[in-house]
Design a protein around this motif. Structure first.
Motif, PDB file in Angstrom:
ATOM      1  N   LEU A   5       0.932  -1.250  -0.087  1.00 16.43           N
ATOM      2  CA  LEU A   5       0.049  -0.130   0.061  1.00 16.43           C
ATOM      3  C   LEU A   5       0.728   1.251   0.012  1.00 16.43           C
ATOM      4  CD1 LEU A   5      -2.662  -0.967   2.810  1.00 16.43           C
ATOM      5  CD2 LEU A   5      -3.177  -0.185   0.366  1.00 16.43           C
ATOM      6  N   ASN A   7       2.170   5.358   0.558  1.00 16.25           N
ATOM      7  CA  ASN A   7       2.056   6.269   1.505  1.00 16.25           C
ATOM      8  C   ASN A   7       1.519   5.720   3.127  1.00 16.25           C
ATOM      9  OD1 ASN A   7       2.475   8.343  -0.401  1.00 16.25           O
ATOM     10  ND2 ASN A   7       0.421   8.045  -1.177  1.00 16.25           N
ATOM     11  N   ILE A   8       2.263   4.539   3.428  1.00 17.77           N
ATOM     12  CA  ILE A   8       1.775   4.175   4.882  1.00 17.77           C
ATOM     13  C   ILE A   8       3.080   4.789   5.520  1.00 17.77           C
ATOM     14  CG2 ILE A   8       2.019   2.068   6.139  1.00 17.77           C
ATOM     15  CD1 ILE A   8      -0.571   2.300   4.275  1.00 17.77           C
ATOM     16  N   ILE A 233      -2.256  -6.078  17.480  1.00 17.75           N
ATOM     17  CA  ILE A 233      -2.508  -6.090  15.979  1.00 17.75           C
ATOM     18  C   ILE A 233      -3.444  -4.879  15.673  1.00 17.75           C
ATOM     19  CG2 ILE A 233      -3.488  -7.225  13.957  1.00 17.75           C
ATOM     20  CD1 ILE A 233      -1.132  -8.919  14.434  1.00 17.75           C
ATOM     21  N   PRO A 234      -4.331  -4.526  16.409  1.00 12.44           N
ATOM     22  CA  PRO A 234      -5.404  -3.559  16.059  1.00 12.44           C
ATOM     23  C   PRO A 234      -4.550  -2.204  16.294  1.00 12.44           C
ATOM     24  CG  PRO A 234      -6.613  -5.153  17.229  1.00 12.44           C
ATOM     25  CD  PRO A 234      -5.181  -5.580  17.070  1.00 12.44           C
ATOM     26  N   GLU A 236      -1.335  -1.616  15.912  1.00  4.65           N
ATOM     27  CA  GLU A 236      -0.454  -1.439  14.945  1.00  4.65           C
ATOM     28  C   GLU A 236      -1.136  -0.857  13.564  1.00  4.65           C
ATOM     29  OE1 GLU A 236       2.677  -1.680  15.490  1.00  4.65           O
ATOM     30  OE2 GLU A 236       3.179  -1.376  13.382  1.00  4.65           O
ATOM     31  N   THR A 237      -2.482  -1.182  13.286  1.00  3.51           N
ATOM     32  CA  THR A 237      -3.206  -0.725  12.280  1.00  3.51           C
ATOM     33  C   THR A 237      -3.383   0.724  12.379  1.00  3.51           C
ATOM     34  OG1 THR A 237      -5.336  -1.412  12.866  1.00  3.51           O
ATOM     35  CG2 THR A 237      -4.123  -3.045  11.618  1.00  3.51           C
ATOM     36  N   LEU A 240      -0.547   2.844  11.424  1.00  6.02           N
ATOM     37  CA  LEU A 240      -0.203   2.775  10.370  1.00  6.02           C
ATOM     38  C   LEU A 240      -1.652   3.606   9.473  1.00  6.02           C
ATOM     39  CD1 LEU A 240       0.795  -0.901   9.692  1.00  6.02           C
ATOM     40  CD2 LEU A 240       2.318   1.356   9.724  1.00  6.02           C
ATOM     41  N   GLY A 241      -2.567   4.026  10.231  1.00  9.29           N
ATOM     42  CA  GLY A 241      -3.606   4.778   9.462  1.00  9.29           C
ATOM     43  C   GLY A 241      -4.449   3.798   8.540  1.00  9.29           C
ATOM     44  N   LEU A 242      -4.691   2.626   9.302  1.00  7.81           N
ATOM     45  CA  LEU A 242      -5.323   1.541   8.318  1.00  7.81           C
ATOM     46  C   LEU A 242      -6.511   0.784   9.210  1.00  7.81           C
ATOM     47  CD1 LEU A 242      -2.326  -0.301   6.835  1.00  7.81           C
ATOM     48  CD2 LEU A 242      -4.091   0.979   5.590  1.00  7.81           C
ATOM     49  N   ARG A 243      -6.819   1.792  10.071  1.00  7.61           N
ATOM     50  CA  ARG A 243      -8.270   1.490  10.801  1.00  7.61           C
ATOM     51  C   ARG A 243      -8.987   2.857  10.619  1.00  7.61           C
ATOM     52  NH1 ARG A 243      -9.324  -1.192  16.813  1.00  7.61           N
ATOM     53  NH2 ARG A 243     -11.569  -1.736  16.241  1.00  7.61           N
ATOM     54  N   GLY A 244     -10.391   2.796  10.681  1.00  5.31           N
ATOM     55  CA  GLY A 244     -11.072   3.981  10.620  1.00  5.31           C
ATOM     56  C   GLY A 244     -10.722   5.119  11.240  1.00  5.31           C
ATOM     57  N   ASP A 245     -10.228   4.854  12.640  1.00  5.91           N
ATOM     58  CA  ASP A 245      -9.805   5.970  13.529  1.00  5.91           C
ATOM     59  C   ASP A 245      -8.899   6.861  13.046  1.00  5.91           C
ATOM     60  OD1 ASP A 245     -11.542   4.742  15.946  1.00  5.91           O
ATOM     61  OD2 ASP A 245     -10.385   3.199  14.788  1.00  5.91           O
ATOM     62  N   PHE A 247      -7.656   6.913   9.660  1.00  5.16           N
ATOM     63  CA  PHE A 247      -7.496   6.642   8.147  1.00  5.16           C
ATOM     64  C   PHE A 247      -7.423   7.840   7.431  1.00  5.16           C
ATOM     65  CE2 PHE A 247      -9.303   5.682   4.027  1.00  5.16           C
ATOM     66  CZ  PHE A 247      -9.058   4.453   3.745  1.00  5.16           C
ATOM     67  N   LEU A 251      -3.490  10.270   5.905  1.00  7.88           N
ATOM     68  CA  LEU A 251      -3.856  10.776   4.315  1.00  7.88           C
ATOM     69  C   LEU A 251      -3.898  12.175   4.229  1.00  7.88           C
ATOM     70  CD1 LEU A 251      -6.658   8.465   3.255  1.00  7.88           C
ATOM     71  CD2 LEU A 251      -4.419   8.220   2.643  1.00  7.88           C
TER      72      LEU A 251
ATOM     73  N   TRP C  51     -11.100  -4.768   9.278  1.00 12.10           N
ATOM     74  CA  TRP C  51     -10.405  -3.703   8.630  1.00 12.10           C
ATOM     75  C   TRP C  51      -9.228  -4.307   8.019  1.00 12.10           C
ATOM     76  CZ3 TRP C  51     -10.929  -4.280  13.776  1.00 12.10           C
ATOM     77  CH2 TRP C  51      -9.986  -4.153  14.482  1.00 12.10           C
ATOM     78  N   GLN C  89      -5.333   2.566  -6.004  1.00  7.40           N
ATOM     79  CA  GLN C  89      -4.513   1.224  -6.192  1.00  7.40           C
ATOM     80  C   GLN C  89      -5.876   0.123  -6.156  1.00  7.40           C
ATOM     81  OE1 GLN C  89      -1.713   1.584  -2.671  1.00  7.40           O
ATOM     82  NE2 GLN C  89      -0.927   0.030  -3.836  1.00  7.40           N
ATOM     83  N   SER C 111     -15.030   5.106   5.680  1.00  3.79           N
ATOM     84  CA  SER C 111     -13.964   6.221   6.104  1.00  3.79           C
ATOM     85  C   SER C 111     -13.597   7.114   4.904  1.00  3.79           C
ATOM     86  CB  SER C 111     -12.838   5.036   6.539  1.00  3.79           C
ATOM     87  OG  SER C 111     -12.928   4.452   7.619  1.00  3.79           O
ATOM     88  N   LYS C 139     -18.519   5.176   9.439  1.00  3.64           N
ATOM     89  CA  LYS C 139     -17.880   5.086  10.593  1.00  3.64           C
ATOM     90  C   LYS C 139     -17.714   6.221  11.615  1.00  3.64           C
ATOM     91  CE  LYS C 139     -14.920   1.249   9.063  1.00  3.64           C
ATOM     92  NZ  LYS C 139     -15.702   0.008   9.328  1.00  3.64           N
ATOM     93  N   ARG C 170     -19.063  -1.088  13.356  1.00  2.00           N
ATOM     94  CA  ARG C 170     -17.774  -1.293  13.911  1.00  2.00           C
ATOM     95  C   ARG C 170     -17.786  -2.308  14.713  1.00  2.00           C
ATOM     96  NH1 ARG C 170     -14.412   3.908  14.452  1.00  2.00           N
ATOM     97  NH2 ARG C 170     -12.861   2.493  13.555  1.00  2.00           N
TER      98      ARG C 170
END
Lengths: 253, 253, 253
Positions: A5, A7-8, A233-234, A236-237, A240-245, A247, A251, C51, C89, C111, C139, C170
């Motif tokens: 992915l 721009n992480i 794990i949650p 970590e996401t 990384l901006g990979l959970r709704g909170d 996201f 960006l 997610w 992507q 999101s 969300k 969620r």
């Protein structure tokens, strides 16, 4: 990572001094320890055996061995230090650290009243043998420590030899850095950050909303603690901006 | 214990009749059962397969065998008894107890209306075959039973042959002994204790604050129930004054 | 089932299109996956890797293999779809689905802001390769979508080729179908049900009270999602009227 992915946010790598995650083990079985290591070991920088759970934990040697094999340092919660100190057994505490070959220890005064000079002496003494994490903040919701005191104590504890200072929250996330409701004492955190380098602080933040708040304020590589094993794990996401909170947050940058 | 701390409250030992911990298994895997036994088996005195989960549990025989090997008695939640009774299948219920070679059973009326004399007859009948735990209190938050009724029912159920009586709380800890908010009905508990010996009562107390409240009132060796498997070790530290919540309490004594 | 109880609601059997349970895996270890399958596999119809957790999950191939062996389809949470789309992507996303041989995918806009025509095009495109679940609802707790819009979007997404539509909640159960407090937006659900066949909807309902509400409204065989692994067995008992919450409900019928 399993796929690409763009721009992480860039995460620090082990051994981390920032972007650090401290997991709370409050009684995991050996199998659960193995699972944590296998599943999320890359994201766990240190493990705390919560408060004095190490006192009653079966197969403690074997548990410590598993974490050691995985190069994840372990320390016993500060309440254990306090339980020894209040009983005038500080020397016994040092022997416990030695017996279990621990390379980290926590010094705290969340449950006892400890003269701050004395606390700093304990830090200094223990820092001769191990890496010291010292914790600021009371476990008593009624004891509100004003921001200037947090800062003063953190500074002195770092000067005394603490590797990092920990902001108290308990397992529940409802004291110290947080209000009863779990809401962050934002003014407190922001004032601390004007005086203490953020890489010297580990913020206990067991609740998701608390983790999100710190990540939005400080970034992906904030040091967070008291993370439940199944939230590694949650988290970590979220970093990384990979959970709704978070996201949008990364960006927009 | 793994090291020596002075002035730790003395805990009862297995087989316990006070200082008793009842764990709630609401669908553990066989591996999780093994883990619970290995990690915290010394602190689990009895296991309840919550409500009627035994109806849908796979490998039930094997699960029961694991607990039996570890000398931990198991019983099926009272809701199962009620499910049989409401269907006029009490005889089938007795056959189920026999088939699974259970030595404990719970009699309750949390979800059904059951004449109290009839309830006591069920207790009497089952007490011929197994050790009976009988539960007082409704699962319906709207049904407030006044203290004198709790006492009267508890006394009659003990007279009818119940080994101990259980104060209802559900898995959530928000009915029976507790208000919606989880707060203890303190007056109720204190009034019960003026009439019923505390060693004859198991208090369902799934929330930490509830466990702390009972331990402060009655002591380390209070009987507590509906404890989640991953809270067994934490509860043990609370009983020992080794978690912030009861740290001061035992030192002051 | 382990013994015979009369008048138990009839449950659908696998492969289910109603009475469907979607479990949320947010970072289970391989051993926990095996345990879930062994213990509750009959009651799990599909698994969502929450997610974008699949991005950081170790041994993802092995995890997918375990679910596949058990004939439980897996899909990656909609936030991952959105993470690819927002980065332009989408083609890479399709390759990810292909690489992992996934037969299900979720399309959502929880999101990101996504023109609804465009969303339907994504559904149409993906439906050529996989079974598409599409999700309606934001969300963001502040974004209240009026009922007529939910209905319009659900209808168009089904027309575009979605197998079923998912009502957003969620992991916490505090947005979309629910208020901040977790309370169901009852008027919303009832209005949706006047227009969309209930077997075409999966209701995310992570909290017990939410599951109970839907089961009482629609019946044992309502489609529910975002169920935590350790709540699969409890949910099954609620569907069967064998837990206090629905005990009366099915008897009265």
């Amino acid at each position: 990572m399993n796929y690409v992915l763009k721009n992480i946010p860039v995460r620090t790598e082990k051994p981390r001094t920032t972007g650090f995650t401290m997991a709370m083990d409050k009684g995991l079985s050996l199998r659960e320890v193995s699972d944590l290591i296998e599943t999320a070991g890359d994201f766990v920088d240190i493990v705390k055996l919560g408060w004095a759970t190490s006192y009653v934990t079966k197969q403690l040697d074997e548990k410590l061995r598993l974490y050691k094999q995985a190069n994840i340092p372990v320390y016993f919660g500060g309440t254990l230090f306090e339980a020894f100190v209040i009983r005038d057994q500080f020397d016994d505490y040092r022997k416990v650290l030695e017996k279990y070959e621990l390379s980290f220890a926590e010094v705290s005064d969340g449950s006892i009243v400890l003269d701050h000079k004395k606390k700093c002496e304990y830090i200094k003494t223990l820092a001769q043998d191990v890496t010291v994490l010292s914790e600021v903040g009371s476990k008593d919701a009624a004891k509100i420590i004003p921001p200037y005191k947090w800062i003063e104590q953190m500074r002195k504890e770092l000067d005394a030899g603490a590797w990092k200072v920990i902001g108290e929250a308990r397992e529940g996330g409802n004291v110290g850095l947080f209000r009863d409701s779990g809401e962050v004492r934002q003014g407190l955190v922001e004032e601390i950050l004007t005086q203490i380098p953020e890489d010297k602080i580990i913020w206990e933040a067991p609740q998701k909303a608390q983790q999100v708040w710190f990540i939005k304020l400080i970034g992906s590589n904030v040091n967070l603690g008291n993370i439940a094993p199944n939230e590694i794990i949650p988290l970590e996401t979220i970093r990384l901006g990979l959970r709704g909170d978070t996201f949008d947050h990364f960006l927009e940058k």
